[in-house]
Design a protein around this motif. Structure first.
Motif, PDB file in Angstrom:
ATOM      1  N   GLN A  54       0.839  -1.199   0.000  1.00 50.75           N
ATOM      2  CA  GLN A  54       0.000   0.000   0.000  1.00 50.75           C
ATOM      3  C   GLN A  54       0.877   1.254   0.000  1.00 50.75           C
ATOM      4  OE1 GLN A  54      -1.507   1.425   3.596  1.00 50.75           O
ATOM      5  NE2 GLN A  54      -3.510   2.018   2.808  1.00 50.75           N
ATOM      6  N   LYS A  55       1.867   1.281   0.866  1.00 53.82           N
ATOM      7  CA  LYS A  55       2.754   2.444   0.961  1.00 53.82           C
ATOM      8  C   LYS A  55       3.671   2.527  -0.252  1.00 53.82           C
ATOM      9  CE  LYS A  55       2.686   2.273   5.987  1.00 53.82           C
ATOM     10  NZ  LYS A  55       1.775   1.127   6.066  1.00 53.82           N
ATOM     11  N   TYR A  56       4.113   1.377  -0.752  1.00 52.85           N
ATOM     12  CA  TYR A  56       5.043   1.337  -1.889  1.00 52.85           C
ATOM     13  C   TYR A  56       4.386   1.926  -3.140  1.00 52.85           C
ATOM     14  CZ  TYR A  56       8.549  -0.717  -5.057  1.00 52.85           C
ATOM     15  OH  TYR A  56       9.543  -0.922  -5.987  1.00 52.85           O
ATOM     16  N   LEU A  57       3.130   1.566  -3.373  1.00 54.48           N
ATOM     17  CA  LEU A  57       2.437   2.073  -4.559  1.00 54.48           C
ATOM     18  C   LEU A  57       2.134   3.563  -4.459  1.00 54.48           C
ATOM     19  CD1 LEU A  57      -0.048  -0.869  -5.261  1.00 54.48           C
ATOM     20  CD2 LEU A  57       2.002  -0.268  -6.556  1.00 54.48           C
ATOM     21  N   VAL A  58       1.952   4.060  -3.223  1.00 52.50           N
ATOM     22  CA  VAL A  58       1.705   5.492  -3.032  1.00 52.50           C
ATOM     23  C   VAL A  58       3.004   6.275  -3.012  1.00 52.50           C
ATOM     24  CG1 VAL A  58       0.842   7.240  -1.412  1.00 52.50           C
ATOM     25  CG2 VAL A  58      -0.476   5.149  -1.810  1.00 52.50           C
ATOM     26  N   ASN A  59       3.959   5.805  -2.215  1.00 51.50           N
ATOM     27  CA  ASN A  59       5.173   6.561  -1.927  1.00 51.50           C
ATOM     28  C   ASN A  59       6.250   6.411  -2.996  1.00 51.50           C
ATOM     29  OD1 ASN A  59       6.150   8.408  -0.043  1.00 51.50           O
ATOM     30  ND2 ASN A  59       7.376   6.865   1.009  1.00 51.50           N
ATOM     31  N   THR A  60       6.225   5.324  -3.768  1.00 48.81           N
ATOM     32  CA  THR A  60       7.245   5.083  -4.794  1.00 48.81           C
ATOM     33  C   THR A  60       6.662   5.177  -6.200  1.00 48.81           C
ATOM     34  OG1 THR A  60       8.564   3.686  -3.317  1.00 48.81           O
ATOM     35  CG2 THR A  60       8.938   3.439  -5.689  1.00 48.81           C
ATOM     36  N   ALA A  61       5.585   4.432  -6.457  1.00 49.66           N
ATOM     37  CA  ALA A  61       4.982   4.471  -7.791  1.00 49.66           C
ATOM     38  C   ALA A  61       4.195   5.755  -8.024  1.00 49.66           C
ATOM     39  CB  ALA A  61       4.085   3.257  -7.993  1.00 49.66           C
ATOM     40  N   GLY A  62       3.748   6.407  -6.943  1.00 48.57           N
ATOM     41  CA  GLY A  62       3.035   7.678  -7.082  1.00 48.57           C
ATOM     42  C   GLY A  62       1.560   7.552  -7.367  1.00 48.57           C
ATOM     43  N   LEU A  63       0.961   6.381  -7.100  1.00 42.01           N
ATOM     44  CA  LEU A  63      -0.467   6.221  -7.315  1.00 42.01           C
ATOM     45  C   LEU A  63      -1.255   6.915  -6.208  1.00 42.01           C
ATOM     46  CD1 LEU A  63      -0.725   2.475  -8.440  1.00 42.01           C
ATOM     47  CD2 LEU A  63      -0.579   4.528  -9.865  1.00 42.01           C
ATOM     48  N   GLU A  64      -2.479   7.281  -6.519  1.00 44.53           N
ATOM     49  CA  GLU A  64      -3.332   7.997  -5.562  1.00 44.53           C
ATOM     50  C   GLU A  64      -3.781   7.044  -4.445  1.00 44.53           C
ATOM     51  OE1 GLU A  64      -6.880   8.048  -4.979  1.00 44.53           O
ATOM     52  OE2 GLU A  64      -6.646   9.814  -3.682  1.00 44.53           O
ATOM     53  N   PRO A  65      -3.751   7.488  -3.156  1.00 45.13           N
ATOM     54  CA  PRO A  65      -4.057   6.595  -2.036  1.00 45.13           C
ATOM     55  C   PRO A  65      -5.386   5.856  -2.154  1.00 45.13           C
ATOM     56  CG  PRO A  65      -3.094   8.619  -1.212  1.00 45.13           C
ATOM     57  CD  PRO A  65      -3.315   8.813  -2.687  1.00 45.13           C
ATOM     58  N   SER A 120      -0.601   2.132 -14.213  1.00 45.50           N
ATOM     59  CA  SER A 120      -1.979   1.666 -14.387  1.00 45.50           C
ATOM     60  C   SER A 120      -2.451   0.876 -13.165  1.00 45.50           C
ATOM     61  CB  SER A 120      -2.076   0.780 -15.632  1.00 45.50           C
ATOM     62  OG  SER A 120      -3.280   0.041 -15.646  1.00 45.50           O
ATOM     63  N   PRO A 121      -3.603   1.206 -12.591  1.00 45.33           N
ATOM     64  CA  PRO A 121      -4.151   0.424 -11.479  1.00 45.33           C
ATOM     65  C   PRO A 121      -4.382  -1.042 -11.850  1.00 45.33           C
ATOM     66  CG  PRO A 121      -5.255   2.543 -11.616  1.00 45.33           C
ATOM     67  CD  PRO A 121      -4.411   2.423 -12.849  1.00 45.33           C
ATOM     68  N   VAL A 122      -4.773  -1.288 -13.094  1.00 47.56           N
ATOM     69  CA  VAL A 122      -5.005  -2.665 -13.542  1.00 47.56           C
ATOM     70  C   VAL A 122      -3.697  -3.450 -13.555  1.00 47.56           C
ATOM     71  CG1 VAL A 122      -5.768  -4.119 -15.457  1.00 47.56           C
ATOM     72  CG2 VAL A 122      -7.023  -2.017 -14.903  1.00 47.56           C
ATOM     73  N   ALA A 123      -2.641  -2.821 -14.063  1.00 47.32           N
ATOM     74  CA  ALA A 123      -1.334  -3.474 -14.076  1.00 47.32           C
ATOM     75  C   ALA A 123      -0.832  -3.709 -12.661  1.00 47.32           C
ATOM     76  CB  ALA A 123      -0.338  -2.622 -14.858  1.00 47.32           C
ATOM     77  N   ALA A 124      -1.049  -2.737 -11.771  1.00 44.72           N
ATOM     78  CA  ALA A 124      -0.638  -2.893 -10.380  1.00 44.72           C
ATOM     79  C   ALA A 124      -1.367  -4.068  -9.737  1.00 44.72           C
ATOM     80  CB  ALA A 124      -0.904  -1.613  -9.604  1.00 44.72           C
ATOM     81  N   PHE A 125      -2.668  -4.165  -9.991  1.00 47.22           N
ATOM     82  CA  PHE A 125      -3.463  -5.279  -9.472  1.00 47.22           C
ATOM     83  C   PHE A 125      -2.882  -6.620  -9.935  1.00 47.22           C
ATOM     84  CE2 PHE A 125      -6.706  -8.445 -10.427  1.00 47.22           C
ATOM     85  CZ  PHE A 125      -7.359  -8.582  -9.206  1.00 47.22           C
ATOM     86  N   ALA A 126      -2.585  -6.731 -11.224  1.00 50.53           N
ATOM     87  CA  ALA A 126      -2.086  -7.990 -11.780  1.00 50.53           C
ATOM     88  C   ALA A 126      -0.739  -8.363 -11.179  1.00 50.53           C
ATOM     89  CB  ALA A 126      -1.976  -7.870 -13.302  1.00 50.53           C
ATOM     90  N   LEU A 127       0.149  -7.399 -11.025  1.00 52.33           N
ATOM     91  CA  LEU A 127       1.489  -7.677 -10.494  1.00 52.33           C
ATOM     92  C   LEU A 127       1.442  -8.073  -9.020  1.00 52.33           C
ATOM     93  CD1 LEU A 127       3.413  -4.752 -12.225  1.00 52.33           C
ATOM     94  CD2 LEU A 127       3.701  -7.199 -12.692  1.00 52.33           C
ATOM     95  N   VAL A 128       0.622  -7.377  -8.241  1.00 55.60           N
ATOM     96  CA  VAL A 128       0.489  -7.732  -6.831  1.00 55.60           C
ATOM     97  C   VAL A 128      -0.112  -9.127  -6.700  1.00 55.60           C
ATOM     98  CG1 VAL A 128      -0.639  -7.159  -4.647  1.00 55.60           C
ATOM     99  CG2 VAL A 128       0.315  -5.344  -6.059  1.00 55.60           C
TER     100      VAL A 128
END
Length: 409
Positions: free
Chosen positions: A240-251, A308-316
């Motif tokens: 959760q923190k990695y995607l916000v703090n590193t990838a820059g996705l919205e919380p 992309s949120p979809v790509a993030a979902f797939a990778l996680v």
């Protein structure tokens, strides 16, 4: 149901801290940038894990010497107390440095409680399930553990939809902790009706000296927990923190991603648990070790730059699917390693030590390396621990055909 729902509520309370840190970190640590504040709250999160070995020892002794039900009832009572305390904690603006001290005390109580919950539940489920289906049925432990995480995210999403960002930072996070404390008291009534799985107590039940005779089992639990727990926390709470703090996705988008990915993750547990009933626990662990060692670095690199949120979902989901080979039978194979009179102690203590050193420290290590400009090194660190888990799996004996209650029949 008593064991499973208690496990869900206990882990809900624990995960609420990780998922609301983005909102309350500035209330307890007002100085510094966002990474520094998250590092401070993650350090307290990690310190809570340091209480797990003590909780594993105490509740393991209690479960082996005085019954599984008593241990599981006490553990959820303590968790409720910790969550209720955090819900009403004063902030740094109100009492100064005393605020983070009180937060630490509440987290220590929660860590102590959770350290006992894991071993007691794993032991209880291994003893009430049936031969040939033990992997399938005991997978409920991680189904409910993930369910606690899922419930925590759903509550946060609900609060986000009802409250503004400022209200979430002001009091929204307190509501999440308060809800967990109330739910825990409801589960306490269920656990009071649980039946015991072991009758007459062994004269050496719960004793450290008796446990040390099974040192090989202790080493197996430590080695596999190190890699399995670290991988789990990387792709769940820290993600959760990695995607916000590193990838820059919205919380808010990240919260939806992490909520959605938990649904297939829960569904995978009984599938991989049933798989272990067919191929054995050892092969499950070997498959996890191989895949986690090979994929951790590329997955984290891709997630660090994902847009992309979809790509993030797939990778996680890829990372959590690999981890499911471990989580589905995590508590079960550990319980099968020990005789009944030191089973809860062996599982709880060894798990608590490894989980504190490697799982609970994952966020703090990752954020520390990021703050020092070496964020990429964390992926290699995680890979090394997973490789050590693979070596442990290769050296362990399979436990699938062992009867957990054979020595008391």
């Amino acid at each position: 149901m008593a064991g499973a729902l208690g496990n869900l509520v206990e882990w809900y309370d624990f995960y609420v801290y990780a998922f609301t840190a983005l909102y309350f970190s500035a209330s307890f640590f007002p100085a510094g940038d966002r990474t520094a504040q998250l590092l401070a709250t993650s350090a307290i999160y990690a310190v809570g894990f340091l209480m797990r070995p003590l909780g594993g020892w105490y509740f393991g002794w209690l479960a082996d010497a005085h019954g599984r039900r008593r241990a599981m009832t006490q553990s959820i009572t303590m968790m409720a107390m910790g969550s209720l305390a955090i819900a009403f904690l004063p902030t740094h603006a109100a009492i100064g440095a005393g605020a983070p001290v009180l937060l630490l005390a509440a987290r220590l109580l929660q860590g102590f409680s959770t350290g006992g919950e894991y071993g007691a539940v794993a032991t209880y489920l291994s003893e009430v399930t049936t031969p040939g289906r033990r992997g399938l049925l005991a997978s409920v432990q991680y189904v409910t553990l993930i369910g606690g995480q899922f419930a925590a995210l759903l509550v946060i999403l609900l609060l986000q939809s009802l409250l503004t960002e400022a209200e979430m930072r002001q009091f929204g996070w307190r509501l999440a902790f308060g809800g967990g404390a109330i739910a825990a008291m409801g589960v306490l009534l269920l656990r009071a009706q649980m039946h015991e799985t072991v009758g007459e107590r062994h004269p050496e039940a719960g004793r450290i000296g008796a446990l040390l005779a099974h040192w090989r089992g202790l080493l197996v639990v430590v080695g596999l927990t190190a890699g399995g727990s670290l991988s789990f926390y990387v792709f769940s709470t820290y993600m959760q923190k990695y995607l916000v703090n590193t990838a820059g996705l919205e919380p808010r988008a990240v919260n939806w991603i992490m909520t959605a990915v938990l649904v297939p993750f829960m569904m995978l547990q009984p599938l991989f648990g049933a798989l272990s009933d067919r191929i054995g626990r050892r092969r499950n662990m070997i498959a996890f070790g191989v895949l986690a060692t090979l994929t951790t670095v590329p997955l984290l690199r891709l997630l660090g730059s994902v847009q992309s949120p979809v790509a993030a979902f797939a990778l996680v989901l890829v990372g959590l699917t690999i981890n499911s080979l471990y989580t589905s039978v995590s508590g079960l194979f550990k319980a099968e390693l020990f005789p009944v009179h030191v089973r809860a102690l062996g599982v709880g203590l060894a798990y608590g030590v490894a989980n504190a050193l490697f799982g609970g420290s994952a966020e703090a290590v990752a954020l520390f390396l990021k703050q020092r400009g070496h964020e990429g090194a964390f992926a290699w660190y995680a890979t090394a621990i997973c490789a050590a888990a693979l070596l442990t799996a290769l050296l362990m004996r399979d436990t699938r055909d062992r009867d957990p209650l054979a020595d008391v029949r």
